[in-house]
Scaffold this motif. Structure first.
Motif, PDB file in Angstrom:
ATOM      1  N   SER A 253       0.916  -1.329   0.006  1.00  0.00           N
ATOM      2  CA  SER A 253       0.027  -0.038   0.174  1.00  0.00           C
ATOM      3  C   SER A 253       0.912   1.259  -0.039  1.00  0.00           C
ATOM      4  O   SER A 253       0.277   2.286  -0.522  1.00  0.00           O
ATOM      5  N   LEU A 292      -8.950  -0.191   0.762  1.00  0.00           N
ATOM      6  CA  LEU A 292     -10.024  -0.207   1.682  1.00  0.00           C
ATOM      7  C   LEU A 292     -10.417  -1.699   1.953  1.00  0.00           C
ATOM      8  O   LEU A 292     -11.280  -1.788   3.008  1.00  0.00           O
ATOM      9  N   SER A 293      -9.837  -2.663   1.549  1.00  0.00           N
ATOM     10  CA  SER A 293     -10.045  -3.854   1.854  1.00  0.00           C
ATOM     11  C   SER A 293      -8.955  -4.625   2.971  1.00  0.00           C
ATOM     12  O   SER A 293      -9.019  -5.605   3.355  1.00  0.00           O
ATOM     13  N   PRO A 296      -8.236  -2.532   9.506  1.00  0.00           N
ATOM     14  CA  PRO A 296      -8.866  -1.178   9.945  1.00  0.00           C
ATOM     15  C   PRO A 296      -7.746  -0.282   9.977  1.00  0.00           C
ATOM     16  O   PRO A 296      -7.911   1.102   9.440  1.00  0.00           O
ATOM     17  N   GLN A 299      -6.741   0.938   6.614  1.00  0.00           N
ATOM     18  CA  GLN A 299      -8.103   1.364   6.129  1.00  0.00           C
ATOM     19  C   GLN A 299      -7.884   3.114   6.425  1.00  0.00           C
ATOM     20  O   GLN A 299      -8.227   3.876   5.574  1.00  0.00           O
ATOM     21  N   TYR A 300      -7.641   3.282   7.525  1.00  0.00           N
ATOM     22  CA  TYR A 300      -7.854   4.582   8.306  1.00  0.00           C
ATOM     23  C   TYR A 300      -6.751   5.391   7.564  1.00  0.00           C
ATOM     24  O   TYR A 300      -7.234   6.640   6.982  1.00  0.00           O
ATOM     25  N   LEU A 303      -8.052   6.115   3.996  1.00  0.00           N
ATOM     26  CA  LEU A 303      -9.075   7.059   3.958  1.00  0.00           C
ATOM     27  C   LEU A 303      -8.683   8.514   4.110  1.00  0.00           C
ATOM     28  O   LEU A 303      -9.174   9.502   3.485  1.00  0.00           O
ATOM     29  N   ASP A 330     -16.976  -1.755  11.573  1.00  0.00           N
ATOM     30  CA  ASP A 330     -15.937  -1.090  11.251  1.00  0.00           C
ATOM     31  C   ASP A 330     -15.673  -0.405  12.614  1.00  0.00           C
ATOM     32  O   ASP A 330     -16.417  -0.004  13.394  1.00  0.00           O
ATOM     33  N   VAL A 334     -12.736   4.694  11.646  1.00  0.00           N
ATOM     34  CA  VAL A 334     -13.069   4.229  10.144  1.00  0.00           C
ATOM     35  C   VAL A 334     -14.404   4.716   9.735  1.00  0.00           C
ATOM     36  O   VAL A 334     -14.636   5.220   8.681  1.00  0.00           O
ATOM     37  N   LYS A 338     -15.211   7.540   6.612  1.00  0.00           N
ATOM     38  CA  LYS A 338     -15.959   7.176   5.721  1.00  0.00           C
ATOM     39  C   LYS A 338     -17.190   8.136   5.530  1.00  0.00           C
ATOM     40  O   LYS A 338     -17.633   8.339   4.472  1.00  0.00           O
TER      41      LYS A 338
END
Length: 977
Positions: A253, A292-293, A296, A299-300, A303, A330, A334, A338
């Motif tokens: 990532s 986003l998969s 967490p 993901q944060y 995002l 979530d 997160v 979102k």
């Protein structure tokens, strides 16, 4: 058995035993002893006493043992610098070991030993490793240079390591290239002024080639380096983007975000009309969605970066709304992120889907999340106007649930909707008032009070509702108290007879019984406004409010551009520039997106010299208006003094806004627009002081044949804008003297004294020739008239419009600023009659093709009357003749700065129109003053301003059309003085 056994021992006298084992002749026993030492060191025991014994173990061929010894050495070298020197010979020897792993290990350890005494011994081994035949050794040595630079920068520069590092960018091995780039970037960040990474198309090509073959962390180093490069044009930017795009599909990532950073930066240079631009937008969406998969935490981070990206380019993810829908499992951090992105992507196309989702969120059990969801519905209403009605309906449904915190959040956002769409959804106020008793949060109570005060005329029992809040006034938060005070004052102004007792009560509570300075000050302001001028109070308190912004929480564009240059770093997660959280200057470099390419912008430069000006030579013009701030802040506003005229101010007042906003309207920079002057009587036809005033005003009789025209007095500074001081006035010219005739009126409740006046630099150098003399204090409701003599020897600066005058007036209360336009005829001097022979010679020197004519209508004057009236304003007739029944008047005038204007005026007896003929349009405007008020003036208004755009030096002579020298490419005519 695993190495965990080394961490379980609790024996006493261990150091002595370890010392004996370290000096053992058996290799296995020695290795076991070193492992025990490292284990003890790891758990925090002090084993520095074993330093010489451990160092002796360096002389071994066993790679594992050597690594353990080097690990110990790095940890204790700083506390035992003298002992660490013992290891230098071993480092030198290991750097020449046939095994490349040992050579690399030695050079790596050298870089980690941060001891000044040792660094000078390490230079030669490092130099050899930088040119080692094995790429693994070279890449390790490259990183070592950066570490050594951190310890002793001067040594690295003197030894030439930086040049060697630059050479490694051209290395055949991609990992060597990546580490060289990483090292140079690290050094460059700590020394922003040094141009170490001198990137050019050739070096960029080498980096892009290495990008495909090096490890994932090497790719990050190279991509970050590419992000600091600015392509020379859009073609190079597109080429780089095409070669970086494959990195978007990488599994790591960090690589993806670094690639996104490069693409977002270089997209600035691409035209939106390019097919490739649209393709790139489509390619950016899938990798961002894939992030986003992940877990967490990842993901944060993704995002937070996506939040920045959609603020700059929402079109990238406009079709990906569903991936930002919240999942039940979530984490809250997160979910909230979102939710924020959903609002940013909301549009008319997807608003129904978003609202349905938000309504669902508002029934969740997580209180914080529910509050944010309700606020999000309000933000949707403000952002997408077509959805406002549906959003209000959704909020009303939520209020009906009677869930306390949902109701309170709904009332807060409905207040914002009222601000955005006034007089549209007020029918819901009754529903809101039903829930008044359930409100217990300050923000919700303040919002409800604002609604009641704002729409008091529509709520029958508004006074009762506000009075219910007033009962516990001192127990309320400051936010509620301030809002309640304003709401009751609004109510009083709308229903004065019914609420007089209520307003007196709240003013008393706010001023006499409160310790809060903000509340007390606001109470006193309202009290004084209501007691002195209720009309002004109504204009202030009930003024029309500006609509709230669609996106009040957007990051400021300049900061957003900077943060986009830090995508994938902590700055993009914090949404703050590195300078806000990195201590000291190290590593903090302010970055910004590259400017658009020339193909996307106008090629016209504001600096372009006017046509006709010789190359490399600027025409001698009045200075530009951009220096206004410095001028106004240097005004000399001391008390009046007797004696000679005021000299140029030397008092430095500092960069302070003396009026709390007054400077903003006065000195707005190059796009400055002067405040509108007071309204003008209809019979004048043009604004007073526009330069087009009727010198004779045949209908009003203000002017006379014997004197120059005097414009009616106008209000220049209303009392509301100057704390009760009203200034009106006009300009006059009599017997060669220019005066500003002022009328000062005190409409305040206190005495005014200590008056002073100062002008800003202006086009003709107008300045006060004497102090502003107000001989007695100006009492309330008193008016005094003053004639202030003016000179034309002040500082000169080109204004827009040219006859704009900016004035600062000081008294014992404050400093006040205003702007006015002075009539240009006050600048016509008495010696403006040119010699006939000189007039003829000058006229002939102007080419015929530059001639222009202008018709003045409704001028029922014969030649004698016209000549006499123009002469009263210093426009002189040089010669007169009659041709085919037409009277021809040849006229001249001279301005205070020595500029001459010439023209021919043709009058047909019995014909109400006359014609001005001139070699250029520049000089036509003064003769428009012959026309009747309001007729023909608008036609020459543009000519007035254009005619004075280019000036010669003071006292030089301007032939007709000279002011259009640059436009017509004429040769200037110099006359003898």
């Amino acid at each position: 058995m695993t190495d965990s056994k080394y961490f379980t021992t609790t024996k006493k006298g261990e150091i002595f035993e370890l010392k004996a084992e370290l000096n053992s002749d058996k290799k296995e026993k020695k290795k076991e002893a070193v492992k025990k030492v490292i284990a003890s060191m790891t758990v925090g025991k002090d084993v520095s006493a074993l330093f010489p014994d451990v160092v002796n173990c360096m002389q071994t061929d066993n790679l594992e043992l050597k690594k353990l010894v080097y690990l110990y050495l790095m940890n204790y070298a700083k506390s035992q610098p003298d002992m660490a020197i013992m290891a230098v010979n071993t480092f030198v020897k290991d750097c020449e070991d046939p095994n490349p792993l040992i050579r690399a290990l030695a050079v790596r350890t050298m870089g980690c030993i941060r001891v000044d005494k040792i660094t000078e011994y390490l230079c030669e081994p490092l130099r050899k490793c930088l040119k080692d035949e094995d790429p693994y050794v070279r890449k390790t040595a490259a990183v070592c240079v950066a570490k050594l630079h951190d310890i002793n920068a001067q040594l690295v520069e003197d030894q030439g390591f930086l040049d060697t590092l630059k050479d490694l960018i051209s290395d055949s091995n991609p990992m060597v290239v990546a580490n060289a780039v990483a090292a140079l970037s690290e050094i460059a960040e700590s020394h922003p002024s040094s141009n170490l990474l001198d990137l050019n198309p050739q070096s960029i090509n080498k980096l892009l080639t290495a990008l495909n073959e090096c490890t994932e962390w090497g790719q990050i180093f190279i991509l970050d380096c590419l992000a600091n490069y600015t392509p020379k044009d859009d073609r190079e930017a597109q080429s780089i983007c095409e070669r970086v795009t494959p990195r978007l599909s990488h599994a790591n990532s960090a690589v993806v975000l670094s690639a996104v950073k490069v693409l977002m930066k270089f997209m600035e240079m691409l035209s939106k009309d390019l097919d490739y631009y649209g393709t790139l937008l489509k390619k950016l969406a899938p990798p961002l969605v894939t992030l986003l998969s992940a877990e967490p935490e990842l993901q944060y981070v993704a995002l937070r970066n996506i939040n920045l990206i959609v603020q700059k380019r929402p079109e990238i993810l406009k079709h990906e709304m569903k991936v930002f829908f919240v999942k039940y499992n979530d984490p809250i951090y997160v979910k909230l992120e979102k939710l924020d992105i959903m609002i940013r992507l909301a549009s008319q196309a997807n608003i129904a889907q978003v609202l349905a989702e938000l309504k669902e969120y508002a029934t969740e059990v997580d209180v914080d999340f529910v509050r944010k969801a309700v606020r999000a519905i309000g933000r949707c209403a403000i952002k997408v106007e077509q959805s406002a009605e549906r959003c209000v309906s959704t909020l009303l449904d939520l209020i009906q649930t009677k869930v306390n915190y949902v109701v309170q959040e709904a009332i807060v956002v409905i207040k914002d909707i009222f601000r955005k769409y006034p007089n549209k959804y007020e029918s819901v106020i009754a529903t809101l008032c039903e829930n008044l008793d359930s409100l217990d949060e300050p923000e919700a109570r303040a919002a409800m009070i604002w609604i009641v005060g704002e729409y008091a005329e529509r709520i029958d029992n508004a006074d009762e509702l506000l009075e219910s809040f007033l009962e516990g006034f001192h127990d309320e938060s400051t936010q509620v108290q301030l809002q309640l005070l304003t709401a009751i004052v609004k109510l009083f102004l709308k229903k004065p007879t019914e609420t007089q007792e209520l307003v007196q009560q709240v003013l008393s509570l706010a001023t006499q019984d409160s310790d809060n300075p903000d509340l007390r000050d606001r109470g006193y302001i309202y009290w004084r406004l209501l007691s002195t001028d209720p009309v002004a109070a109504k204009e202030v308190v009930l003024a029309e409010k500006p609509l709230i912004s669609e996106e009040t929480d957007l990051i400021e564009p300049t900061l957003l551009d900077e943060l986009l240059c830090y995508v994938g770093t902590l700055a993009s997660v914090y949404h703050k520039p590195p300078s806000a959280f990195v201590e000291g200057g190290r590593g903090v470099v302010h970055k910004s997106l590259p400017p658009r390419t020339a193909s996307n912008e106008s090629t016209e430069s504001p600096e372009t010299a006017p046509a006709g000006a010789p190359p490399g030579e600027q025409p001698d013009v009045i200075p530009a208006q951009g220096d206004l701030l410095g001028d106004l802040l240097n005004l000399d506003l001391g008390p009046p003094v007797s004696g000679p005229p005021l000299a140029t101010s030397s008092v430095q007042m500092g960069a302070v806004d003396l009026l709390g906003g007054g400077l903003d309207s006065l000195i707005g920079g190059t796009n400055f627009v002067a405040p509108p002057t007071a309204s003008v009587p209809a019979n004048l036809g043009a604004p007073i002081g526009s330069g087009l005033s009727d010198l004779f005003d045949l209908t009003s009789g203000v002017g006379t044949l014997s004197g120059s025209y005097v414009a009616p007095r106008a209000v220049w500074l209303p009392a509301m804008k100057a704390k009760g001081l009203e200034i009106s006035g006009t300009f006059t010219r009599q017997v060669g003297s220019i005066s500003m005739d002022l009328q000062l009126t005190n409409k305040a409740l206190q005495v005014m004294t200590d008056f002073a006046i100062q002008f800003n630099r202006n086009s003709f150098g107008l300045a006060p020739a004497a102090p502003l003399q107000v001989h007695a204090p100006l009492s309330p409701n008193q008016t005094v008239e003053i004639s202030l003599p003016l000179s034309t020897v002040g500082s000169v600066m080109k204004m827009e419009p040219l006859n704009n005058l900016q004035v600062a007036v000081k008294n014992n209360i404050d400093v006040f600023y205003f702007s006015t336009l002075y009539p240009l005829h006050i600048l016509f001097v008495e010696d403006g009659k040119m010699d006939r022979q000189m007039f003829l010679a000058t006229w002939k020197d102007i080419p015929n093709e530059n001639e222009a004519q202008f018709q003045i209508r409704d001028c029922p004057l014969n030649a004698e009357a016209a000549s006499s009236k123009l002469q009263s304003s210093n426009i002189f007739t040089v010669a007169k003749r009659n041709v085919e029944g037409q009277d021809m008047l040849y006229q001249s005038l001279k301005l205070t700065n020595g500029i001459w204007v010439l023209a021919e005026l043709r009058i047909q007896p019995g014909n109400p129109s006359c014609t001005v003929r001139a070699p250029a349009p520049a000089a036509l405007w003064p003769w428009s003053l012959l026309s009747l008020p309001g007729q023909g003036l608008a036609l020459v208004e543009d000519v007035v301003q254009a005619s004075l755009q280019a000036w010669l030096e003071p006292e030089s002579v301007l032939s007709l059309g000279r002011t259009f020298l640059e436009s017509f490419q004429l040769n200037p005519v110099k006359l003898p003085r």
